[in-house]
Design a protein around this motif. Sequence first.
Motif, PDB file in Angstrom:
ATOM      1  N   PHE A 142       0.835  -1.198   0.000  1.00 15.14           N
ATOM      2  CA  PHE A 142       0.000   0.000   0.000  1.00 15.14           C
ATOM      3  C   PHE A 142       0.872   1.249   0.000  1.00 15.14           C
ATOM      4  O   PHE A 142       0.601   2.214  -0.731  1.00 15.14           O
ATOM      5  N   HIS A 143       1.906   1.250   0.836  1.00 14.59           N
ATOM      6  CA  HIS A 143       2.785   2.421   0.933  1.00 14.59           C
ATOM      7  C   HIS A 143       3.439   2.716  -0.424  1.00 14.59           C
ATOM      8  O   HIS A 143       3.361   3.844  -0.926  1.00 14.59           O
ATOM      9  N   GLU A 144       4.075   1.705  -0.992  1.00 11.78           N
ATOM     10  CA  GLU A 144       4.827   1.946  -2.223  1.00 11.78           C
ATOM     11  C   GLU A 144       3.922   2.218  -3.416  1.00 11.78           C
ATOM     12  O   GLU A 144       4.239   3.058  -4.264  1.00 11.78           O
ATOM     13  N   PHE A 145       2.783   1.534  -3.490  1.00 11.27           N
ATOM     14  CA  PHE A 145       1.891   1.808  -4.614  1.00 11.27           C
ATOM     15  C   PHE A 145       1.154   3.127  -4.434  1.00 11.27           C
ATOM     16  O   PHE A 145       0.635   3.684  -5.404  1.00 11.27           O
ATOM     17  N   GLY A 146       1.100   3.649  -3.204  1.00 14.01           N
ATOM     18  CA  GLY A 146       0.625   5.017  -3.027  1.00 14.01           C
ATOM     19  C   GLY A 146       1.521   5.991  -3.766  1.00 14.01           C
ATOM     20  O   GLY A 146       1.054   6.870  -4.519  1.00 14.01           O
ATOM     21  N   HIS A 147       2.846   5.826  -3.589  1.00 17.10           N
ATOM     22  CA  HIS A 147       3.802   6.646  -4.339  1.00 17.10           C
ATOM     23  C   HIS A 147       3.651   6.420  -5.846  1.00 17.10           C
ATOM     24  O   HIS A 147       3.597   7.371  -6.633  1.00 17.10           O
ATOM     25  N   TYR A 148       3.607   5.148  -6.215  1.00 18.77           N
ATOM     26  CA  TYR A 148       3.611   4.792  -7.641  1.00 18.77           C
ATOM     27  C   TYR A 148       2.392   5.361  -8.360  1.00 18.77           C
ATOM     28  O   TYR A 148       2.513   5.977  -9.433  1.00 18.77           O
ATOM     29  N   LEU A 149       1.208   5.166  -7.793  1.00 19.00           N
ATOM     30  CA  LEU A 149      -0.009   5.624  -8.455  1.00 19.00           C
ATOM     31  C   LEU A 149      -0.092   7.148  -8.484  1.00 19.00           C
ATOM     32  O   LEU A 149      -0.597   7.728  -9.454  1.00 19.00           O
ATOM     33  N   ALA A 150       0.410   7.808  -7.438  1.00 16.73           N
ATOM     34  CA  ALA A 150       0.438   9.276  -7.456  1.00 16.73           C
ATOM     35  C   ALA A 150       1.373   9.771  -8.553  1.00 16.73           C
ATOM     36  O   ALA A 150       1.070  10.757  -9.243  1.00 16.73           O
ATOM     37  N   GLY A 151       2.513   9.084  -8.716  1.00 17.32           N
ATOM     38  CA  GLY A 151       3.426   9.452  -9.798  1.00 17.32           C
ATOM     39  C   GLY A 151       2.793   9.258 -11.162  1.00 17.32           C
ATOM     40  O   GLY A 151       2.896  10.124 -12.043  1.00 17.32           O
ATOM     41  N   ARG A 152       2.112   8.134 -11.351  1.00 16.82           N
ATOM     42  CA  ARG A 152       1.455   7.886 -12.634  1.00 16.82           C
ATOM     43  C   ARG A 152       0.342   8.907 -12.877  1.00 16.82           C
ATOM     44  O   ARG A 152       0.128   9.343 -14.018  1.00 16.82           O
ATOM     45  N   TYR A 153      -0.369   9.282 -11.817  1.00 19.95           N
ATOM     46  CA  TYR A 153      -1.442  10.272 -11.959  1.00 19.95           C
ATOM     47  C   TYR A 153      -0.893  11.594 -12.485  1.00 19.95           C
ATOM     48  O   TYR A 153      -1.526  12.266 -13.312  1.00 19.95           O
ATOM     49  N   HIS A 154       0.282  11.973 -12.000  1.00 13.74           N
ATOM     50  CA  HIS A 154       0.892  13.233 -12.429  1.00 13.74           C
ATOM     51  C   HIS A 154       1.796  13.066 -13.651  1.00 13.74           C
ATOM     52  O   HIS A 154       2.540  13.978 -14.002  1.00 13.74           O
ATOM     53  N   LYS A 155       1.739  11.880 -14.285  1.00 16.50           N
ATOM     54  CA  LYS A 155       2.516  11.601 -15.489  1.00 16.50           C
ATOM     55  C   LYS A 155       4.008  11.770 -15.253  1.00 16.50           C
ATOM     56  O   LYS A 155       4.756  12.221 -16.129  1.00 16.50           O
ATOM     57  N   THR A 156       4.426  11.415 -14.025  1.00 18.54           N
ATOM     58  CA  THR A 156       5.837  11.412 -13.668  1.00 18.54           C
ATOM     59  C   THR A 156       6.338   9.973 -13.747  1.00 18.54           C
ATOM     60  O   THR A 156       5.721   9.067 -13.191  1.00 18.54           O
ATOM     61  N   HIS A 157       7.444   9.760 -14.434  1.00 20.07           N
ATOM     62  CA  HIS A 157       7.954   8.411 -14.622  1.00 20.07           C
ATOM     63  C   HIS A 157       8.551   7.898 -13.315  1.00 20.07           C
ATOM     64  O   HIS A 157       9.483   8.490 -12.763  1.00 20.07           O
ATOM     65  N   VAL A 158       8.002   6.794 -12.815  1.00 22.63           N
ATOM     66  CA  VAL A 158       8.494   6.169 -11.588  1.00 22.63           C
ATOM     67  C   VAL A 158       8.614   4.666 -11.838  1.00 22.63           C
ATOM     68  O   VAL A 158       7.941   4.107 -12.706  1.00 22.63           O
ATOM     69  N   THR A 159       9.479   4.031 -11.064  1.00 24.04           N
ATOM     70  CA  THR A 159       9.621   2.585 -11.168  1.00 24.04           C
ATOM     71  C   THR A 159       8.568   1.899 -10.305  1.00 24.04           C
ATOM     72  O   THR A 159       7.961   2.514  -9.426  1.00 24.04           O
ATOM     73  N   LEU A 160       8.369   0.629 -10.556  1.00 29.14           N
ATOM     74  CA  LEU A 160       7.615  -0.198  -9.633  1.00 29.14           C
ATOM     75  C   LEU A 160       8.433  -0.374  -8.359  1.00 29.14           C
ATOM     76  O   LEU A 160       9.649  -0.128  -8.350  1.00 29.14           O
ATOM     77  N   PRO A 161       7.814  -0.807  -7.258  1.00 28.03           N
ATOM     78  CA  PRO A 161       8.557  -0.914  -5.995  1.00 28.03           C
ATOM     79  C   PRO A 161       9.671  -1.958  -6.060  1.00 28.03           C
ATOM     80  O   PRO A 161       9.523  -3.019  -6.664  1.00 28.03           O
ATOM     81  N   TYR A 162      10.795  -1.617  -5.432  1.00 25.65           N
ATOM     82  CA  TYR A 162      11.882  -2.565  -5.209  1.00 25.65           C
ATOM     83  C   TYR A 162      11.850  -2.955  -3.725  1.00 25.65           C
ATOM     84  O   TYR A 162      12.058  -2.122  -2.849  1.00 25.65           O
ATOM     85  N   PHE A 163      11.576  -4.229  -3.446  1.00 24.67           N
ATOM     86  CA  PHE A 163      11.558  -4.720  -2.071  1.00 24.67           C
ATOM     87  C   PHE A 163      12.955  -5.223  -1.695  1.00 24.67           C
ATOM     88  O   PHE A 163      13.678  -5.753  -2.541  1.00 24.67           O
ATOM     89  N   ILE A 164      13.297  -5.044  -0.426  1.00 25.67           N
ATOM     90  CA  ILE A 164      14.642  -5.382   0.039  1.00 25.67           C
ATOM     91  C   ILE A 164      14.564  -6.511   1.055  1.00 25.67           C
ATOM     92  O   ILE A 164      14.098  -6.308   2.178  1.00 25.67           O
ATOM     93  N   PRO A 165      14.990  -7.709   0.689  1.00 26.94           N
ATOM     94  CA  PRO A 165      14.986  -8.812   1.659  1.00 26.94           C
ATOM     95  C   PRO A 165      16.083  -8.625   2.697  1.00 26.94           C
ATOM     96  O   PRO A 165      17.174  -8.122   2.389  1.00 26.94           O
ATOM     97  N   PHE A 166      15.805  -9.017   3.920  1.00 21.82           N
ATOM     98  CA  PHE A 166      16.795  -8.908   4.995  1.00 21.82           C
ATOM     99  C   PHE A 166      16.550 -10.050   5.984  1.00 21.82           C
ATOM    100  O   PHE A 166      15.965  -9.851   7.049  1.00 21.82           O
ATOM    101  N   PRO A 167      16.986 -11.267   5.627  1.00 18.58           N
ATOM    102  CA  PRO A 167      16.730 -12.426   6.490  1.00 18.58           C
ATOM    103  C   PRO A 167      17.381 -12.272   7.863  1.00 18.58           C
ATOM    104  O   PRO A 167      18.333 -11.495   8.047  1.00 18.58           O
ATOM    105  N   LEU A 168      16.857 -13.006   8.827  1.00 19.33           N
ATOM    106  CA  LEU A 168      17.388 -13.039  10.182  1.00 19.33           C
ATOM    107  C   LEU A 168      17.393 -11.666  10.843  1.00 19.33           C
ATOM    108  O   LEU A 168      18.255 -11.342  11.659  1.00 19.33           O
TER     109      LEU A 168
END
Length: 396
Positions: A142-168
């Motif tokens: 929800f957090h990252e797609f909030g950014h993404y969809l707002a960027g698309r709404y304003h026709k600003t080029h943004v990437t899809l979310p990059y998730f960062i794994p951090f085991p243990l």
Amino acid sequence: MLSSPDQDQLSPLVARFLHIETVTWGEAKQGFIARYQGALLSEDSARAYDDLAALLKPLQLTPLFRVESGRHTIILIPGVTNPRPSKIWVNIIFFALTFFSVLFTGALFSYEGEIPTNLSDTLRFVISGLPFTLSLLTILLFHEFGHYLAGRYHKTHVTLPYFIPFPLSYFGTMGAFIQLKEPPKNRRVMLDISIAGPMAGLFIAIPILLLGLSLSKVDTIPFHLQNGQIFEGNSLLYLFLKYLVHGELLPRPFHYFGNSQFLYWLKYFFTGLPLPRGAVDVTLHPIAWAGWAGLLVTAINLIPAGQLDGGHLIYVLFGKRASRLLPIILITLLLLGFAWYGWWIWAVLILVLGRFYAEPLDQITTLDPRRKLIAILGIIIFILVFTPVPLIEITV
């Protein structure tokens, strides 16, 4: 320097939008082609920027709107942003890795029993991690797609979310981020993109946390704490939600140690001490643990510095004056680091990566009254969700 025909070609275009008082010609190696100063002919500076940018795009020029020495300034720089398509498979792979990393962490947090030694126990182990995993990843999505969809709404080029794994780790992930492929057009666009993430994440984190708290038990903490036992910190919002579900401020201490209730909570809120031995507290269900993590993610993103969402909020409100807050923020984090060393890591990251604020192409267009209120609301949310001492781990 541009040739006379090019100069003659550019000035009439700019004159459609600016009453030109002075012109300074430059070269590409100087970083600009021309600098015009004067006064905009229209009060709608956002529309003026869009129209001029459209006229200059075929000439491979980008306009910058600035205010210099009290005058409107239009700077023409060479080049036009043409972002390349992202490699979506990279996003998918990192999301998959993060899913399994969070699943493993959630299973370690939730599973009750011996280390799995057969297929049946392994399956139960994996399934036990799903409530935490699905809850936390839903908040992050929800957090990252909030950014993404707002960027698309304003026709600003943004990437899809990059998730960062951090085991243990405590959560199995270091969160996620999206990348702007071009500068935001103006402060309004910058605000909308930056605030959309925390708002969307908080929108789902609060009900998840409420559900988790309703599933959590209230128990008495033993006086003899176990090595590795973890206590989650408190934010104002978290304290309120615990009170809303369980009807009291938790943890309820065994003794106030000669302090008034207010002084006890003030000290505990900012230092995590004294440890709540013998106190009555909520034992977090995995869903509540994920919801609490969602509040923490929101708080960290709203720290008012640099490239963080909170840094964007401060910039759109105060412009370059926002940089004056950086020493205060760093000193505060350094002091809080004596209670939780993680703040020292964030202080270093902000010092190295967050000294500069993202600047929009159009700095003449200001926030409208509605967006000013939204930016102020973002700062209030930061105060409500900020956790001075996020985690305390017992080492004996």
